[in-house]
Design a protein around this motif. Structure first.
Motif, mmCIF file in Angstrom:
data_model
loop_
_atom_site.group_PDB
_atom_site.id
_atom_site.type_symbol
_atom_site.label_atom_id
_atom_site.label_comp_id
_atom_site.label_asym_id
_atom_site.label_seq_id
_atom_site.Cartn_x
_atom_site.Cartn_y
_atom_site.Cartn_z
ATOM 1 N N ALA A 1 -1.640 -8.312 -4.612
ATOM 2 C CA ALA A 1 -1.474 -9.476 -3.729
ATOM 3 C C ALA A 1 -1.838 -10.771 -4.459
ATOM 4 O O ALA A 1 -1.278 -11.836 -4.162
ATOM 5 N N VAL B 1 3.371 -8.723 1.259
ATOM 6 C CA VAL B 1 2.729 -7.775 0.342
ATOM 7 C C VAL B 1 1.772 -6.894 1.133
ATOM 8 O O VAL B 1 0.897 -7.404 1.838
ATOM 9 N N ILE C 1 6.170 -4.134 -1.092
ATOM 10 C CA ILE C 1 6.399 -5.569 -1.247
ATOM 11 C C ILE C 1 7.791 -5.871 -0.696
ATOM 12 O O ILE C 1 8.772 -5.233 -1.099
#
Length: 570
Positions: A282, A346, A353
């Motif tokens: 992330a 995410v 993703i």
């Protein structure tokens, strides 16, 4: 030693047998047996050996070494030889070192076969169906299926080097020996397997060799036991087939992921020994960030894009193009294509993703709105005509719509549409751009000023206007005001008296006065009433000339009002 002929000459033929027995003992029939001799000299390619008989023996040097090796013999060596014939026509004894070795080897091999012991040998030749093996002088047959546990394409590395074998079958009378290298390997493998399985634990890191490759993974030989390396555990990156990363015979380092002692099934992993690329994903790939990636797989619902080895995101089909709807992803991107994507979401724990392809190039409706704000003029080709309007091309991927009501100020929509055909180039004005709904509204009539605008600005609700009847219908009459503005008087509004509320009383072209009850500026229409005008006139007359209660009749009052109005008009 004196020869047997000389002895016979000196002692007489009758004593020859006795002298021969004294010399050789009782072993006068020694042809076909093994005797011991001493190398007394080496002449060129033969060794001369004294075996204590009537003459020396001559043995080729090549018989003193295994196939393909140099002979290891020198003067003074004591060797065992096989007597083929006691005396040939030249009176020489025929000896064989090779046959002596073979006899000795057969004796030893029979002992090993009986005891089920392994024997050592060297693969030195190739024959139909297998190979030939030198077992210390005896030649054995090694079937191709008995070379290894798994099929071996190239036996060259094994040839010429000592190998352990197991005798499967031997027949001395026929000179046949069948051996197996596979049986030795299987036995060794079983021992190693038992030892390995006994100490096997999850998490252990082991060295192995890729034994076999399938569509779903690879089997790895851990030294006596096989483990399955699933395709998803080879690497963090997407691998469609194990052969993309592995080859048969390749040494690998693997980790034991799961081990079932009952079934002895072992699951292995290679990627577990590498750093997990999803850690802190992330942070590396923030939402709304733009990154480059490679398309690795295309499905009906989207395309997978690799951002880095082991990290993939999905571009859903709805996020692939602003303008191409209901199109297969394969029509937009191709495998291995480098693309720019925008991070939409995410989910690190789930290793997901969400990516957007269209967001990386910008919304074409936003771009159009910036370049062509409402009120600006454009030009385009009519791409399609529907029952409610025209679709005009505004670029490679954008269309704008001209509603039929926006084609002409004066003509009805159906009439105006008949003047256009597909492929025509038209000019229009941008009326509205709705980015969320992805719609662009255009107008052709708006390129010219509205001829009714001045009238609309002047007329207010409550005004009395003079109209010209343009159409008589069952529910009322349609009229024109100042030749540019359309109005409608409903049947109930045609007269104050119910009996006079008949549309057929009016004729097209007739002028009538009516009161405005509503103004529809957008639709450029007026709602009118004759009844309301008459009621209003009666009320005003009553106020000005008195009421019927004062003795004047209604007819007198209205008559006076009418005469006054007429006089004023004159």
């Amino acid at each position: 030693m004196a020869s047997a002929t000389t002895l016979a000459r000196n002692t007489g033929s009758e004593d020859f047998a006795a002298l021969l027995d004294a010399t050789l003992g009782d072993n006068t029939g020694f042809a076909g047996s093994v005797i011991t001799g001493k190398v007394i000299r080496i002449d060129d390619d033969v060794a001369v050996v004294d075996v204590g008989l009537k003459s020396e023996g001559r043995v080729p040097l090549k018989e003193f070494a295994p196939q393909g090796q140099k002979p290891d013999v020198k003067v003074g060596d004591t060797v065992e030889l096989f007597v083929e014939r006691y005396e040939d026509r030249d009176g020489a004894i025929i000896l064989s070192r090779e046959k002596a070795r073979r006899e000795e080897a057969w004796t030893n091999l029979e002992k090993s076969f009986t005891a089920q012991h392994r024997v050592n040998g060297v693969i030195f030749g190739r024959v139909k169906g297998g190979f030939t093996v030198d077992l210390g002088g005896a030649v054995a047959f090694l079937p191709g299926s008995q070379v290894d546990i798994r099929p071996v394409r190239d036996v060259t590395p094994l040839m010429g080097s000592p190998q352990p074998f197991q005798i499967l079958k031997m027949d001395r009378a026929r000179g046949n020996i069948v051996v197996s290298r596979r049986a030795v390997l299987e036995e060794t493998r079983a021992e190693q397997r038992a030892e390995l399985v006994q100490g096997l634990k999850e998490g252990m890191v082991l060295d192995g060799v890729v034994k076999n490759i399938t569509d779903y993974g690879a089997f790895v030989d851990l030294g006596g036991v096989d483990g399955l390396l699933h395709v998803t555990d080879i690497a963090w990156r997407r691998i469609n087939h194990p052969s993309e990363a592995l080859t048969i015979g390749q040494p690998v380092k693997v980790q034991v992921i799961r081990f079932n002692p009952e079934t002895q099934r072992i699951s292995l992993g290679m990627k577990q020994l590498m750093a997990d690329p999803w850690e802190n994903v992330a942070t590396k790939y923030p939402v709304q960030g733009k990154f480059s990636g490679r398309v690795t797989n295309i499905t009906d619902y989207g395309a997978f894009v690799e951002l880095e080895p082991g990290v993939e995101g999905l571009v859903h089909v709805s996020e692939m193009s602003w303008t191409k709807k209901n199109v297969h992803p394969g029509k937009i991107v191709s495998t291995s294509q480098e693309v720019e994507v925008v991070i939409l979401d995410v989910d690190g724990p789930k290793r997901r993703i969400s990516l957007g392809l269209k967001q990386a190039v910008g919304n074409p409706w936003d771009v159009f709105a910036e370049q062509h704000p409402p009120g600006s003029a454009i030009e385009g080709e009519i791409r399609n005509i529907t029952e409610f309007g025209l679709f005009v091309g505004l670029g490679p991927d954008l269309d704008g719509m001209v509603h039929m009501s926006d084609l002409s100020w004066d003509e009805p929509g159906e009439t105006a549409m008949a003047r256009y055909k597909k492929g025509d180039t038209v000019k229009a004005k941008v009326l509205d751009v709705d980015v969320e709904k992805e719609r662009i509204s255009l107008g052709i009539k708006q390129l010219q000023a509205d001829p009714a605008a001045e009238v609309l600005d002047r007329i207010r609700k409550g005004d009395v206007v003079t109209c010209v009847v343009t159409k008589v219908e069952a529910n009322g009459i349609e009229v024109k005001v100042d030749e540019v503005l359309t109005g409608f008087i409903r049947r109930a509004e045609l007269a104050r008296d119910r009996a006079d509320q008949r549309p057929d009383k009016f004729a097209v072209g007739e002028k009538v006065d009516a009161k405005v009850t509503a103004v529809d500026r957008a639709g450029r229409r007026l709602a009118l009433t004759i009844k309301g005008k008459e009621v209003e006139e009666e009320r005003q007359a009553m106020q000005e000339y008195g009421s019927s209660d004062s003795g004047a009749s209604l007819g007198d009052i209205l008559g006076a009002a009418i005469r006054r109005r007429q006089a004023g008009e004159e």
